[in-house]
Design an enzyme around this catalytic site. Structure first.
Site, PDB file in Angstrom:
ATOM      1  N   GLU A 193       5.274   1.559 -15.684  1.00 10.80           N
ATOM      2  CA  GLU A 193       5.310   1.465 -14.135  1.00 10.80           C
ATOM      3  C   GLU A 193       6.265   0.473 -13.595  1.00 10.80           C
ATOM      4  OE1 GLU A 193       1.551   0.626 -12.338  1.00 10.80           O
ATOM      5  OE2 GLU A 193       1.040  -1.071 -14.015  1.00 10.80           O
ATOM      6  N   ARG A 218       0.842  -1.327  -0.001  1.00 16.59           N
ATOM      7  CA  ARG A 218       0.072  -0.097  -0.167  1.00 16.59           C
ATOM      8  C   ARG A 218       0.850   1.238  -0.063  1.00 16.59           C
ATOM      9  NH1 ARG A 218      -5.332  -0.833   2.248  1.00 16.59           N
ATOM     10  NH2 ARG A 218      -5.273   1.338   2.691  1.00 16.59           N
ATOM     11  N   GLU A 229      -2.565  -0.456 -22.106  1.00 23.37           N
ATOM     12  CA  GLU A 229      -2.397  -1.397 -21.011  1.00 23.37           C
ATOM     13  C   GLU A 229      -0.560  -1.828 -20.922  1.00 23.37           C
ATOM     14  OE1 GLU A 229      -3.420  -1.712 -18.072  1.00 23.37           O
ATOM     15  OE2 GLU A 229      -2.485  -3.438 -17.305  1.00 23.37           O
ATOM     16  N   ASN A 271      -4.131   7.670   7.423  1.00 24.89           N
ATOM     17  CA  ASN A 271      -4.296   7.392   6.166  1.00 24.89           C
ATOM     18  C   ASN A 271      -5.034   8.405   5.728  1.00 24.89           C
ATOM     19  OD1 ASN A 271      -3.740   6.493   3.552  1.00 24.89           O
ATOM     20  ND2 ASN A 271      -5.132   4.680   3.813  1.00 24.89           N
ATOM     21  N   GLY A 272      -4.600   9.264   4.682  1.00 27.38           N
ATOM     22  CA  GLY A 272      -5.474  10.260   4.113  1.00 27.38           C
ATOM     23  C   GLY A 272      -4.716  11.557   3.958  1.00 27.38           C
TER      24      GLY A 272
HETATM   25  C1  AGP Z   1      -2.177  -0.702 -12.170  1.00 30.55           C
HETATM   26  O1  AGP Z   1      -1.057  -1.526 -12.607  1.00 30.55           O
HETATM   27  C2  AGP Z   1      -1.855   0.481 -11.477  1.00 30.55           C
HETATM   28  N1  AGP Z   1      -0.912   0.197 -10.363  1.00 30.55           N
HETATM   29  C3  AGP Z   1      -2.807   1.190 -11.096  1.00 30.55           C
HETATM   30  O2  AGP Z   1      -2.908   2.209 -12.373  1.00 30.55           O
HETATM   31  C4  AGP Z   1      -4.102   0.846 -10.714  1.00 30.55           C
HETATM   32  O3  AGP Z   1      -4.873   0.206 -11.784  1.00 30.55           O
HETATM   33  C5  AGP Z   1      -5.216   1.991 -10.447  1.00 30.55           C
HETATM   34  O4  AGP Z   1      -4.583   2.707  -9.450  1.00 30.55           O
HETATM   35  C6  AGP Z   1      -6.540   1.628 -10.167  1.00 30.55           C
HETATM   36  O5  AGP Z   1      -6.743   0.699  -9.169  1.00 30.55           O
HETATM   37  P1  AGP Z   1      -8.117   0.018  -8.757  1.00 30.55           P
HETATM   38  O6  AGP Z   1      -8.293  -0.739  -9.537  1.00 30.55           O
HETATM   39  O7  AGP Z   1      -7.768  -0.528  -7.220  1.00 30.55           O
HETATM   40  O8  AGP Z   1      -9.121   1.011  -8.512  1.00 30.55           O
END
Ligand code: AGP
Length: 614
Positions: A494, A27, A487, A103-104
């Site tokens: 990333e 996280r 994608e 967190n926030g």
């Molecule tokens: C995915 O490879 C990325 N790490 C990121 O774009 C992710 O898909 C995006 O943050 C959305 O996350 P979610 O599906 O948990 O909402």
């Protein structure tokens, strides 16, 4: 997004909190810290970087003796304040008698800091979170207990928060609370012990009895149990859920990385996604969590997601408009609100989200609901905010996805969108129901086709050896496979930090083709679908300019194979199923290039698994 963990009970708290932080490290991993309640005061250890940097400091935290042990921990993804030890959580108040993790984002931090400075407070960090510790301490100084002081402090904050607090004056008690979509707070009930975490991954090894806090709820937790109230103090009966989620599935096993495991288990995860949802005899789709009938069919759908989930949404548009002939809009979670969205009667907004906690997506869903739209969610994390907000859900059933780069959740969400498209077509009868049956019967063959793509294949090592020094890469696709190109580019950038862009192949001639020369690798998604001939033409244009072409093509397509520099084959399948097949070579390519470049595959720099801040 950050990870928070707390423990109260008879066992030594440090290994439990550290073990939970390890499961939450995905996280956020800029820094980490732990505070253990001891007779003489909190024992605190903090470290910048990976959680393992905390290990050398843990011995000093041992709290001897029996009785109840209390500790809180945190992994940080920096929002306010640099990545330093001073900014690492937990944060203590001025007297050191209060410890909090958070967190926030405290959106009114400036005003609160000014007020606290006037009261003589000096801040030890640059973070917004520290103000919470001082506000709680002020409440306690005025005679409140920890619960009342935490409640009062939270009522001063603007923005989405998840807070966990402990006090030397009340050993054996934790107080936690959640406001908005800042990422969850869940409480695990054990035998004579309790746990608090941002999400269940941190505590499932200890208990399956989980209470999820809703927004504006506060829990007071001791080893014997918990009480829940609204922020205004009104009592709430906690809803205890018994989760079936298997924490072992969240282990790496014999794999080098979680991402490698999650790529290679997609035949199984897609089998799980499909299980019980396609009646093979009748070729019909059954979505138990989303009852559909002709009377309640959407007149229009808006698919909303971020990052990889946004790419799944783009594929969903092709699927639903093709199979169910219902118009579909697609939007980024972060953009939806900026366009003053029009909601027509009968609209449905569908959030696509692996974590179910992405703040941009949740905020968009809330906006759609506020404007009169029904809300559905395609979600992986059980008990997440998105699942609880939606009127109906289709769970991905991909199991815990720990690698920050999403792989099996992406293919699971595309399969869920295919199931949704079939269910919507089915509900309308006639030709659309017939089309839906045709797709549903092909869909059950998908795990077998996917399985053919997961074996050892030397092409990925060859590609990594050839291109790991490259700084740029293009990904091209058309039609339903254009989002697959996006994608593939996201995965590469990333994971390997190589600059990669995804484009509709037809757009190349409108400018980007100027980028093509003998140094530019171009990945072309070119299966035998309705756009195939045009894709072949684009490949010729790239080759004419000395571009290097890596093609994802249909097995047996020898002619195209001869024309390109590298070819990765996928099984012949109906067009609507090609995105799930075509994306797997791109996942594996990104994985191998990142490995070859020595990047941190499971926890790429600057990223977090779910972004719970806007
Ligand atoms: C995915 O490879 C990325 N790490 C990121 O774009 C992710 O898909 C995006 O943050 C959305 O996350 P979610 O599906 O948990 O909402």
């Amino acid at each position: 997004m950050c990870g928070i963990i707390g423990y109260v009970g008879p066992r030594h708290a440090v290994p439990i909190v550290i073990g939970g932080l390890r499961r939450l490290e995905y996280r956020g991993y800029d820094s980490s810290g732990i505070a253990v309640l001891a007779a003489g005061g909190f024992k605190v250890a903090r470290a910048v970087g990976k959680l393992s940097n905390l290990d050398p400091r843990l011995d000093a935290l041992d709290v001897a003796g029996g009785g109840t042990h209390t500790a809180i921990g945190h992994t940080r993804w920096a929002t306010h304040g640099g990545v330093t030890e001073q900014n690492a959580h937990p944060h203590l108040g001025r007297t050191g008698r209060i410890a909090i993790v958070h967190n926030g984002i405290v959106e009114n931090v400036a005003a609160l800091k000014a007020e606290l400075r006037l009261a003589g407070i000096e801040f030890a960090s640059e973070t917004d979170s520290e103000v919470i510790a001082h506000l709680i301490e002020q409440g306690i100084a005025h005679g409140s207990g920890l619960e009342a002081a935490t409640r009062a402090a939270l009522l001063r904050l603007e923005g989405s928060q998840a807070v966990l607090a402990a006090s030397l004056d009340e050993p054996g008690r934790l107080v936690c609370a959640r406001i908005g979509n800042a990422g969850g707070v869940c409480i695990g009930r054990g035998r004579g012990e309790c746990f608090v975490a941002s999400d269940v991954a941190g505590i499932l090894e200890h208990t399956r009895e989980i209470v999820f806090l809703e927004s504006h709820q506060l829990a007071s937790v001791t080893a014997d149990g918990l009480t829940v109230t609204l922020l205004d103090g009104a009592p709430v009966k906690p809803r205890v859920q018994i989760l079936a989620w298997d924490p072992v599935a969240a282990e790496k096993g014999e794999h080098r990385h979680f991402m490698q495991k999650e790529i290679l288990e997609q035949a199984r995860s897609i089998t799980d996604t499909l299980r019980g949802r396609v009646d093979l005899e009748r070729g019909e789709v059954m979505l138990e969590e989303l009852p559909l009938d002709a009377a309640t069919l959407p007149t229009r759908l808006t698919l909303i997601g971020c990052g990889t989930s946004f790419h799944a949404a783009l594929i969903g548009k092709f699927l639903i408009e093709d199979i169910a002939r219902i118009p579909v809009d697609v939007d980024y979670g972060s953009e939806y609100r900026n366009r003053d969205p029009l909601i027509v009667p009968g609209s449905v907004a569908v959030a696509i989200t692996q974590s179910g906690e992405t703040a941009d997506t949740l905020a968009a869903l809330a906006e759609a609901r506020a404007r009169g739209s029904r809300c559905w969610a395609i979600v992986n994390a059980i008990g997440s905010q998105a699942q609880r907000m939606a009127d109906g859900t289709i769970t991905m059933r991909a199991g815990p996805e720990i690698g920050v780069a999403s792989t099996k959740a992406f293919t699971a969400s595309v399969v869920d969108l295919t199931l949704l498209a079939c269910a919507l077509g089915q509900a309308q009868g006639g030709a659309m129901a017939a089309r839906a049956r045709e797709v549903a019967r092909a869909l059950v063959r998908l795990p077998n086709w996917v399985g053919q793509l997961l074996g050892p294949d030397p092409v990925y090592d060859r590609l990594a050896a050839r291109f790991h020094h490259h700084a740029h890469c293009l990904f091209l696709g058309r039609g339903i496979n254009y989002p697959v190109a996006l994608e593939g580019a996201l995965k590469l950038k990333e994971l390997s930090y190589i600059h990669a862009e995804g484009y509709p192949a037809g757009e190349m001639k409108h400018g980007p083709i100027a980028l093509i020369d003998e140094t530019m690798p171009v990945v072309c998604v070119a299966p035998r679908d309705r756009a195939y001939d045009k894709m072949v033409s684009q490949i010729e244009q790239i080759k004419a300019r000395q571009g290097i072409v890596i093609a994802v093509l249909t097995a047996g397509d020898h002619a195209l194979r001869e024309r390109v520099d590298y070819a990765i084959e996928i099984p012949a399948a109906p067009e609507v199923l090609t995105p799930v097949l075509a994306v797997i070579p791109l996942q594996r390519l990104a994985y191998h290039l990142a490995e070859r470049r020595g990047c941190d595959v499971d926890q790429p720099r600057n990223l977090a698994k779910s972004v719970t801040v806007e």
